[in-house]
Design a protein around this motif. Structure first.
Motif, PDB file in Angstrom:
ATOM      1  N   VAL A 186     113.604  12.854  66.330  1.00 14.78           N
ATOM      2  CA  VAL A 186     114.073  11.474  66.503  1.00 14.78           C
ATOM      3  C   VAL A 186     113.315  10.821  67.666  1.00 14.78           C
ATOM      4  CG1 VAL A 186     116.053  10.015  67.048  1.00 14.78           C
ATOM      5  CG2 VAL A 186     116.361  12.058  65.621  1.00 14.78           C
ATOM      6  N   THR A 187     112.709   9.663  67.405  1.00 12.78           N
ATOM      7  CA  THR A 187     112.038   8.901  68.465  1.00 12.78           C
ATOM      8  C   THR A 187     112.778   7.614  68.807  1.00 12.78           C
ATOM      9  OG1 THR A 187     110.594   7.805  66.854  1.00 12.78           O
ATOM     10  CG2 THR A 187     109.773   9.842  67.876  1.00 12.78           C
ATOM     11  N   ALA A 188     113.688   7.187  67.927  1.00 11.50           N
ATOM     12  CA  ALA A 188     114.519   6.011  68.210  1.00 11.50           C
ATOM     13  C   ALA A 188     115.747   6.056  67.318  1.00 11.50           C
ATOM     14  CB  ALA A 188     113.735   4.715  67.974  1.00 11.50           C
ATOM     15  N   ASP A 189     116.916   5.754  67.903  1.00 12.21           N
ATOM     16  CA  ASP A 189     118.157   5.662  67.142  1.00 12.21           C
ATOM     17  C   ASP A 189     119.090   4.707  67.871  1.00 12.21           C
ATOM     18  OD1 ASP A 189     120.357   5.912  65.536  1.00 12.21           O
ATOM     19  OD2 ASP A 189     120.942   7.887  66.265  1.00 12.21           O
ATOM     20  N   TYR A 194     122.070  10.123  67.478  1.00 18.93           N
ATOM     21  CA  TYR A 194     121.171  11.153  67.985  1.00 18.93           C
ATOM     22  C   TYR A 194     120.560  10.730  69.313  1.00 18.93           C
ATOM     23  CZ  TYR A 194     121.288  12.777  63.113  1.00 18.93           C
ATOM     24  OH  TYR A 194     121.686  13.210  61.879  1.00 18.93           O
ATOM     25  N   SER A 195     120.146  11.735  70.074  1.00 20.83           N
ATOM     26  CA  SER A 195     119.362  11.502  71.286  1.00 20.83           C
ATOM     27  C   SER A 195     117.883  11.626  70.935  1.00 20.83           C
ATOM     28  CB  SER A 195     119.723  12.525  72.365  1.00 20.83           C
ATOM     29  OG  SER A 195     121.084  12.422  72.736  1.00 20.83           O
ATOM     30  N   ILE A 196     117.045  11.006  71.751  1.00 21.17           N
ATOM     31  CA  ILE A 196     115.609  11.125  71.532  1.00 21.17           C
ATOM     32  C   ILE A 196     115.209  12.599  71.638  1.00 21.17           C
ATOM     33  CG2 ILE A 196     113.323  10.399  72.319  1.00 21.17           C
ATOM     34  CD1 ILE A 196     115.191   8.187  71.189  1.00 21.17           C
ATOM     35  N   TYR A 285     119.834  -1.397  62.497  1.00 26.63           N
ATOM     36  CA  TYR A 285     119.663  -0.429  63.574  1.00 26.63           C
ATOM     37  C   TYR A 285     118.407   0.411  63.322  1.00 26.63           C
ATOM     38  CZ  TYR A 285     124.321  -1.747  65.103  1.00 26.63           C
ATOM     39  OH  TYR A 285     125.395  -2.462  65.549  1.00 26.63           O
ATOM     40  N   THR A 286     117.615   0.575  64.374  1.00 29.60           N
ATOM     41  CA  THR A 286     116.357   1.290  64.270  1.00 29.60           C
ATOM     42  C   THR A 286     116.609   2.796  64.227  1.00 29.60           C
ATOM     43  OG1 THR A 286     115.181  -0.449  65.456  1.00 29.60           O
ATOM     44  CG2 THR A 286     114.142   1.728  65.403  1.00 29.60           C
ATOM     45  N   PHE A 287     115.958   3.455  63.269  1.00 26.32           N
ATOM     46  CA  PHE A 287     116.019   4.911  63.169  1.00 26.32           C
ATOM     47  C   PHE A 287     114.612   5.382  62.820  1.00 26.32           C
ATOM     48  CE2 PHE A 287     117.612   8.850  60.769  1.00 26.32           C
ATOM     49  CZ  PHE A 287     117.806   9.579  61.951  1.00 26.32           C
ATOM     50  N   ASN A 288     113.907   5.930  63.819  1.00 24.79           N
ATOM     51  CA  ASN A 288     112.522   6.336  63.647  1.00 24.79           C
ATOM     52  C   ASN A 288     112.364   7.841  63.837  1.00 24.79           C
ATOM     53  OD1 ASN A 288     111.920   3.635  63.318  1.00 24.79           O
ATOM     54  ND2 ASN A 288     111.093   3.372  65.377  1.00 24.79           N
ATOM     55  N   LEU A 289     111.568   8.454  62.981  1.00 25.01           N
ATOM     56  CA  LEU A 289     111.368   9.897  63.003  1.00 25.01           C
ATOM     57  C   LEU A 289     109.872  10.220  62.901  1.00 25.01           C
ATOM     58  CD1 LEU A 289     114.026  10.874  60.280  1.00 25.01           C
ATOM     59  CD2 LEU A 289     114.374  10.910  62.761  1.00 25.01           C
TER      60      LEU A 289
END
Length: 293
Positions: A186-189, A194-196, A285-289
């Motif tokens: 996870v890089t953004a949530d 989640y935590s980074i 909401y941003t969710f980046n992986l």
């Protein structure tokens, strides 16, 4: 996770301090104003940079529509930020655009003229296109610093009404979604489940669809139904755009059961996944992986 997930994000004007030139040519801090551009990729133009075609001598066909989203804007300079091997360069792609909506088109020759190393566009390189705004009082408002750092806040970044910038990353031929399989970091949530750095499992199974992947919730510490619920990501292979749904509602407890939908995009070269997720219609909401090592 917050106890109450419904966070209502205000859609205010972009408020920034900006500089302008006086008659003596010296710089001074002007008043605080609000203005934003709106840039939309033309659907029939390139949605990313096909690096195989580019390196084989092929052309690039970028197309965008530019309008004024907010503010008293008289003109805009279209600017690009090219990140090559981690180094950011800025260049003006088109100066003094005064008629809106404006159709913007850029070829390989245009981009190489602005950024001489563009022809060697790599897997992790990216091009951001945005605009510097000139307001009616003569002041100039910028969306980014000269080294590519945003000058706007989360409300503007997450707006569903306008886009102050468009990003072009590397595209590679995508024959199916098998690249999107395995452990992801996870890089953004911004929903804050989640935590980074947390690890999330992503699964590809051709039986679910040729261009479909699943993001499992088994590592989500807040969901009651984390073992059975998951994100379904469906990729459009022509654009790398992603449509987000879920197999069932997400249950966080009494009064906190959400229908999950959204949009996003993937990198067909690196396997990155970048999503904007709505929870029963509550914002994006941003969710980046990224793929875990």
């Amino acid at each position: 996770m917050k106890n109450i997930k419904l966070i209502f994000t205000s859609m205010l004007f972009l408020l920034l301090a900006f500089s302008c030139d006086d008659d003596g040519g010296t710089s001074k801090i002007g008043a605080v104003e609000g203005a934003t551009p709106n840039l939309i990729k033309i659907a029939t133009a390139d949605q990313g940079i096909n690096i195989i075609a580019l390196q084989g001598g092929g052309d690039v066909n970028l197309g965008l529509t530019l309008t004024v989203a907010t503010g008293d804007v008289t003109s805009m300079d279209v600017v690009g930020y090219f990140t090559k091997s981690g180094v950011v360069s800025k260049a003006t792609l088109q100066a003094n655009v005064t008629t809106f909506p404006a159709t913007l088109k850029y070829t390989k020759a245009d981009l190489v003229k602005a950024f001489p190393t563009f022809a060697s566009f790599g897997l992790t390189d990216k091009l951001v296109i945005t605009a510097d705004l000139k307001l009616k009082d003569g002041s100039v408002l910028k969306m980014f610093t000269d080294n590519g750092q945003p000058l706007y806040g989360a409300d503007v970044a997450n707006s569903t009404v306008w886009k102050v910038q468009q990003t072009y990353t590397a595209l590679c031929p995508l024959n199916d979604a098998s690249l999107f399989n395995g452990n992801y970091k996870v890089t953004a949530d911004t929903w804050q489940d989640y935590s980074i750095g947390d690890i999330v499992p992503v699964v590809y199974n051709a039986a679910n669809g040729k261009y479909v992947f699943r993001i499992l919730n088994t590592a989500n510490p807040y969901l009651i139904n984390g073992s059975t619920s998951y994100i379904i990501g469906t990729i459009n292979p022509a654009t790398n755009a992603v449509t987000v749904t879920s197999n069932e509602q997400w249950n966080y407890g009494p009064g906190q059961v959400y229908t999950v939908t959204g949009t996003g995009n993937v990198s067909s070269c690196t396997g990155d996944i970048n999503l904007k997720i709505s929870f029963s219609g509550s914002s994006d909401y941003t969710f980046n992986l990224v793929k875990a090592p």
